[in-house]
Design a protein around this motif. Structure first.
Motif, PDB file in Angstrom:
ATOM      1  N   ASP A 162     -11.214  18.487 -12.784  1.00 11.39           N
ATOM      2  CA  ASP A 162     -10.686  17.129 -12.582  1.00 11.39           C
ATOM      3  C   ASP A 162      -9.182  17.101 -12.298  1.00 11.39           C
ATOM      4  O   ASP A 162      -8.656  16.082 -11.838  1.00 11.39           O
ATOM      5  CB  ASP A 162     -10.963  16.260 -13.812  1.00 11.39           C
ATOM      6  CG  ASP A 162     -12.429  15.866 -13.922  1.00 11.39           C
ATOM      7  OD1 ASP A 162     -13.164  16.051 -12.930  1.00 11.39           O
ATOM      8  OD2 ASP A 162     -12.834  15.382 -14.999  1.00 11.39           O
ATOM      9  N   TYR A 222      -7.680  19.732 -10.535  1.00  6.44           N
ATOM     10  CA  TYR A 222      -7.492  20.564  -9.348  1.00  6.44           C
ATOM     11  C   TYR A 222      -7.125  22.002  -9.661  1.00  6.44           C
ATOM     12  O   TYR A 222      -6.561  22.720  -8.831  1.00  6.44           O
ATOM     13  CB  TYR A 222      -6.497  19.882  -8.369  1.00  6.44           C
ATOM     14  CG  TYR A 222      -6.977  18.463  -8.167  1.00  6.44           C
ATOM     15  CD1 TYR A 222      -8.126  18.207  -7.434  1.00  6.44           C
ATOM     16  CD2 TYR A 222      -6.368  17.405  -8.844  1.00  6.44           C
ATOM     17  CE1 TYR A 222      -8.640  16.930  -7.347  1.00  6.44           C
ATOM     18  CE2 TYR A 222      -6.872  16.120  -8.763  1.00  6.44           C
ATOM     19  CZ  TYR A 222      -8.015  15.888  -8.013  1.00  6.44           C
ATOM     20  OH  TYR A 222      -8.544  14.628  -7.947  1.00  6.44           O
ATOM     21  N   HIS A 259     -13.633  19.021  -3.014  1.00  4.02           N
ATOM     22  CA  HIS A 259     -14.628  17.946  -2.965  1.00  4.02           C
ATOM     23  C   HIS A 259     -13.944  16.604  -2.779  1.00  4.02           C
ATOM     24  O   HIS A 259     -12.746  16.454  -3.009  1.00  4.02           O
ATOM     25  CB  HIS A 259     -15.442  17.922  -4.256  1.00  4.02           C
ATOM     26  CG  HIS A 259     -14.612  17.545  -5.455  1.00  4.02           C
ATOM     27  ND1 HIS A 259     -14.352  16.240  -5.816  1.00  4.02           N
ATOM     28  CD2 HIS A 259     -13.941  18.300  -6.355  1.00  4.02           C
ATOM     29  CE1 HIS A 259     -13.585  16.203  -6.887  1.00  4.02           C
ATOM     30  NE2 HIS A 259     -13.316  17.455  -7.232  1.00  4.02           N
ATOM     31  N   GLY A 260     -14.706  15.601  -2.385  1.00  3.37           N
ATOM     32  CA  GLY A 260     -14.147  14.261  -2.216  1.00  3.37           C
ATOM     33  C   GLY A 260     -13.899  13.952  -0.761  1.00  3.37           C
ATOM     34  O   GLY A 260     -13.903  14.839   0.100  1.00  3.37           O
ATOM     35  N   PRO A 261     -13.663  12.662  -0.451  1.00  2.00           N
ATOM     36  CA  PRO A 261     -13.456  12.269   0.945  1.00  2.00           C
ATOM     37  C   PRO A 261     -12.173  12.858   1.514  1.00  2.00           C
ATOM     38  O   PRO A 261     -11.150  12.918   0.836  1.00  2.00           O
ATOM     39  CB  PRO A 261     -13.379  10.730   0.885  1.00  2.00           C
ATOM     40  CG  PRO A 261     -13.049  10.411  -0.529  1.00  2.00           C
ATOM     41  CD  PRO A 261     -13.616  11.508  -1.373  1.00  2.00           C
ATOM     42  N   VAL A 283      -6.240  10.071  -0.401  1.00  2.00           N
ATOM     43  CA  VAL A 283      -6.926  10.806  -1.472  1.00  2.00           C
ATOM     44  C   VAL A 283      -6.156  12.086  -1.781  1.00  2.00           C
ATOM     45  O   VAL A 283      -5.911  12.425  -2.947  1.00  2.00           O
ATOM     46  CB  VAL A 283      -8.385  11.118  -1.081  1.00  2.00           C
ATOM     47  CG1 VAL A 283      -9.052  12.009  -2.129  1.00  2.00           C
ATOM     48  CG2 VAL A 283      -9.177   9.829  -0.911  1.00  2.00           C
ATOM     49  N   GLU A 300      -4.464  13.170  -5.322  1.00  2.00           N
ATOM     50  CA  GLU A 300      -4.821  14.436  -5.963  1.00  2.00           C
ATOM     51  C   GLU A 300      -3.577  15.279  -6.237  1.00  2.00           C
ATOM     52  O   GLU A 300      -3.453  15.891  -7.306  1.00  2.00           O
ATOM     53  CB  GLU A 300      -5.798  15.201  -5.066  1.00  2.00           C
ATOM     54  CG  GLU A 300      -7.171  14.548  -4.982  1.00  2.00           C
ATOM     55  CD  GLU A 300      -8.074  15.160  -3.935  1.00  2.00           C
ATOM     56  OE1 GLU A 300      -9.280  14.854  -3.941  1.00  2.00           O
ATOM     57  OE2 GLU A 300      -7.583  15.945  -3.084  1.00  2.00           O
ATOM     58  N   VAL A 307      -8.623  11.232 -10.740  1.00  2.00           N
ATOM     59  CA  VAL A 307      -8.820  10.344  -9.593  1.00  2.00           C
ATOM     60  C   VAL A 307     -10.216   9.732  -9.671  1.00  2.00           C
ATOM     61  O   VAL A 307     -11.208  10.426  -9.919  1.00  2.00           O
ATOM     62  CB  VAL A 307      -8.645  11.110  -8.266  1.00  2.00           C
ATOM     63  CG1 VAL A 307      -9.043  10.246  -7.067  1.00  2.00           C
ATOM     64  CG2 VAL A 307      -7.205  11.590  -8.113  1.00  2.00           C
ATOM     65  N   ASP A 308     -10.292   8.413  -9.486  1.00  2.00           N
ATOM     66  CA  ASP A 308     -11.575   7.696  -9.502  1.00  2.00           C
ATOM     67  C   ASP A 308     -12.139   7.688  -8.084  1.00  2.00           C
ATOM     68  O   ASP A 308     -11.730   6.882  -7.242  1.00  2.00           O
ATOM     69  CB  ASP A 308     -11.361   6.268 -10.007  1.00  2.00           C
ATOM     70  CG  ASP A 308     -12.656   5.458 -10.034  1.00  2.00           C
ATOM     71  OD1 ASP A 308     -13.718   6.007  -9.690  1.00  2.00           O
ATOM     72  OD2 ASP A 308     -12.587   4.254 -10.390  1.00  2.00           O
ATOM     73  N   TYR A 309     -13.077   8.596  -7.822  1.00  2.00           N
ATOM     74  CA  TYR A 309     -13.634   8.702  -6.478  1.00  2.00           C
ATOM     75  C   TYR A 309     -14.596   7.565  -6.132  1.00  2.00           C
ATOM     76  O   TYR A 309     -15.027   7.447  -4.985  1.00  2.00           O
ATOM     77  CB  TYR A 309     -14.322  10.067  -6.296  1.00  2.00           C
ATOM     78  CG  TYR A 309     -13.326  11.197  -6.248  1.00  2.00           C
ATOM     79  CD1 TYR A 309     -12.629  11.493  -5.084  1.00  2.00           C
ATOM     80  CD2 TYR A 309     -13.039  11.949  -7.388  1.00  2.00           C
ATOM     81  CE1 TYR A 309     -11.698  12.517  -5.041  1.00  2.00           C
ATOM     82  CE2 TYR A 309     -12.104  12.973  -7.358  1.00  2.00           C
ATOM     83  CZ  TYR A 309     -11.437  13.252  -6.186  1.00  2.00           C
ATOM     84  OH  TYR A 309     -10.504  14.262  -6.151  1.00  2.00           O
ATOM     85  N   ILE A 315     -12.200   4.496  -3.852  1.00  2.00           N
ATOM     86  CA  ILE A 315     -11.370   4.997  -2.754  1.00  2.00           C
ATOM     87  C   ILE A 315     -11.561   4.099  -1.534  1.00  2.00           C
ATOM     88  O   ILE A 315     -12.679   3.956  -1.035  1.00  2.00           O
ATOM     89  CB  ILE A 315     -11.757   6.437  -2.368  1.00  2.00           C
ATOM     90  CG1 ILE A 315     -11.629   7.386  -3.565  1.00  2.00           C
ATOM     91  CG2 ILE A 315     -10.935   6.915  -1.183  1.00  2.00           C
ATOM     92  CD1 ILE A 315     -10.242   7.639  -4.054  1.00  2.00           C
TER      93      ILE A 315
END
Length: 463
Positions: free
Chosen positions: A295, A297, A312-314, A319, A323, A339-341, A344
């Motif tokens: 969470d 990184y 991972h993630g958009p 973003v 991060e 970060v609350d994915y 976004i």
């Protein structure tokens, strides 16, 4: 050279992480092999928005009479001047980041960075000279590049990616754009608006396939109204570049069709830049083709972190920035929230614009929510009518039980600016009724948010 924090890559993830690290008292270095600011500032977000602004100015000029303005003579799009303006804007932004680096005493090491062992990076410059740099904390922010498909291999001349699309020597008379995500739709919109004959090919059933279905269908109608050719549920099987024009074989439910075009733009996604940066040497774990992180990184190797398009993630600039900040604040011993994915925002800067956050109506139902949906059309907005932008709507999805905002989906003028309000609303768990009772200024397009919330609860006034 030795640093507390060394960042490899200076895109919106890397440069933001570097600046935040400096603010927190670390000695910071940044390794960059090309342009400060990365793809976003130099070849992505910023220059494309410049081109789209030129397109908008051209469209306004063409339709000036609709606004009571008389223009004598033919309105023409000067493609070369549009490209030059775009490059100038990008160059200015890159210089701005260089200024921020100097202001924050961040040192730039020009060259290609590779992990050598724990705490050590080897940087090779253009002439092949190698320098060893050490750091307590190494953040990988190497970004991504245009994805290559075997049947759509880019040659940079006839089959191109986003970089070439921004710097063509001359405007093509015809173009096939493959992929209708943000990159594909924006370029298709730009080139078609300035006079190129564009065909947009999408593998999925709708354009902008990650967006709400109603939004996607509205965008498709808008493109078709402007006489752009749209092919959904379609795949490019092959491209023959031997002749003067590319011959593009497209497979649809009705069979195969061969299109001819000067240029084929491949916009089928991106690939993370994780090759040849020393991951294997340190035994850094991958997951689904990207670097595996927690969470905050951290990779499986102590002192090595990864952010942005390589995790991972958009794959979005904002973003990566979030991060980077979260990563360095954790390194500094702060206690940042992950970060609350699920919150976004996504923006596509076509005309009309598209923006969204949270769940679509379909996904909310699939997740088991009982929902209330409110929709307010731009045709009922005074500001949208005055602006001549009556196409579009705001659609809000609420949990019927608690009134929590689950998702927002918008298409129309200015919606890429309006989405921030709903990101904040979702972050603060604002209810539908709280949105309704938050007085919005009149006349604005943002009123449509308040009206859409009211529509969900049968309290809408202007419908």
């Amino acid at each position: 050279m030795s640093y507390d924090v060394l960042v490899i890559g200076s895109g919106p993830g890397g440069y933001v992480a570097a600046i935040r690290a400096s603010q927190l008292g670390f000695k910071v270095g940044v390794v960059e092999k090309e342009n400060i600011g990365g793809v976003c500032l130099n070849w992505g977000c910023i220059p494309t928005k410049s081109l789209l602004k030129s397109m908008q100015a051209f469209e306004y000029a063409k339709h000036a009479a609709d606004y009571g303005v008389s223009i004598s003579g033919e309105v023409k799009a000067d493609f070369g001047a549009m490209v030059k303006r775009s490059r100038d804007v990008a160059g200015g932004m890159s210089k701005g980041v260089q200024f921020l680096f100097k202001k924050n005493k961040i040192e730039v090491i020009n060259g290609y960075g590779r992990l050598k062992d724990k705490g050590t990076v080897e940087v090779e410059d253009e002439k092949g000279k190698k320098t060893t740099v050490s750091a307590k904390h190494i953040i990988l922010a190497t970004g991504a590049r245009s994805r290559q498909l075997p049947n759509l291999e880019q040659d940079g001349k006839k089959i191109i990616g986003y970089r070439e699309a921004m710097t063509l020597d001359k405007q093509p008379k015809s173009m096939v754009v493959v992929g209708s995500g943000a990159i594909g739709s924006e370029f298709a919109n730009f080139y078609h608006a300035i006079g190129t004959e564009v065909t947009l090919v999408e593998y999925m059933p709708t354009l902008v396939p990650n967006e709400d279905e109603e939004v996607a269908k509205t965008l498709e109608r808008s493109f078709k109204k402007d006489k752009m050719k749209i092919m959904t549920n379609a795949s490019v099987e092959s491209v023959d570049t031997k002749g003067k024009l590319c011959k593009v074989v497209v497979k649809t439910k009705k069979g195969e069709e061969t299109l001819e075009a000067e240029i084929v733009l491949s916009a089928v996604g991106i690939a993370p830049n994780i090759e040849n940066i020393g991951l294997e040497d340190l035994g850094i774990e991958l997951e689904n083709g990207k670097i595996k992180v927690d969470d905050f990184y951290r990779t499986n190797v102590e002192g090595v972190y990864a952010i942005g398009d390589i995790v991972h993630g958009p794959a979005l600039a904002h973003v990566a920035s979030a991060e980077g900040i979260t990563c360095v604040e954790k390194i500094a011993g702060k206690n940042p929230d992950p970060v609350d994915y699920g919150n976004i925002p996504g923006c596509t800067y076509t005309s009309p614009e598209v923006s969204s956050v949270g769940m679509t109506e379909k996904k909310a139902k699939e997740a088991g929510y009982e929902i209330k949906v409110g929709k307010f059309p731009y045709s009922a907005s005074g500001k949208a009518s005055a602006a001549g932008q009556k196409d579009g709507f705001v659609k809000l999805i609420f949990d019927a039980k608690y009134g929590e905002l689950l998702g927002a989906h918008m298409i129309g003028g200015n919606v890429t600016e309006m989405i921030a309000e709903l990101v904040v609303a979702k972050k603060l768990e604002i209810t539908g009724h709280e949105l309704i009772k938050s007085i919005h200024p009149h006349p604005t397009m943002s009123e449509a948010i308040m009206e859409a919330a009211a529509a969900a609860y049968d309290e809408v006034i202007h419908l």
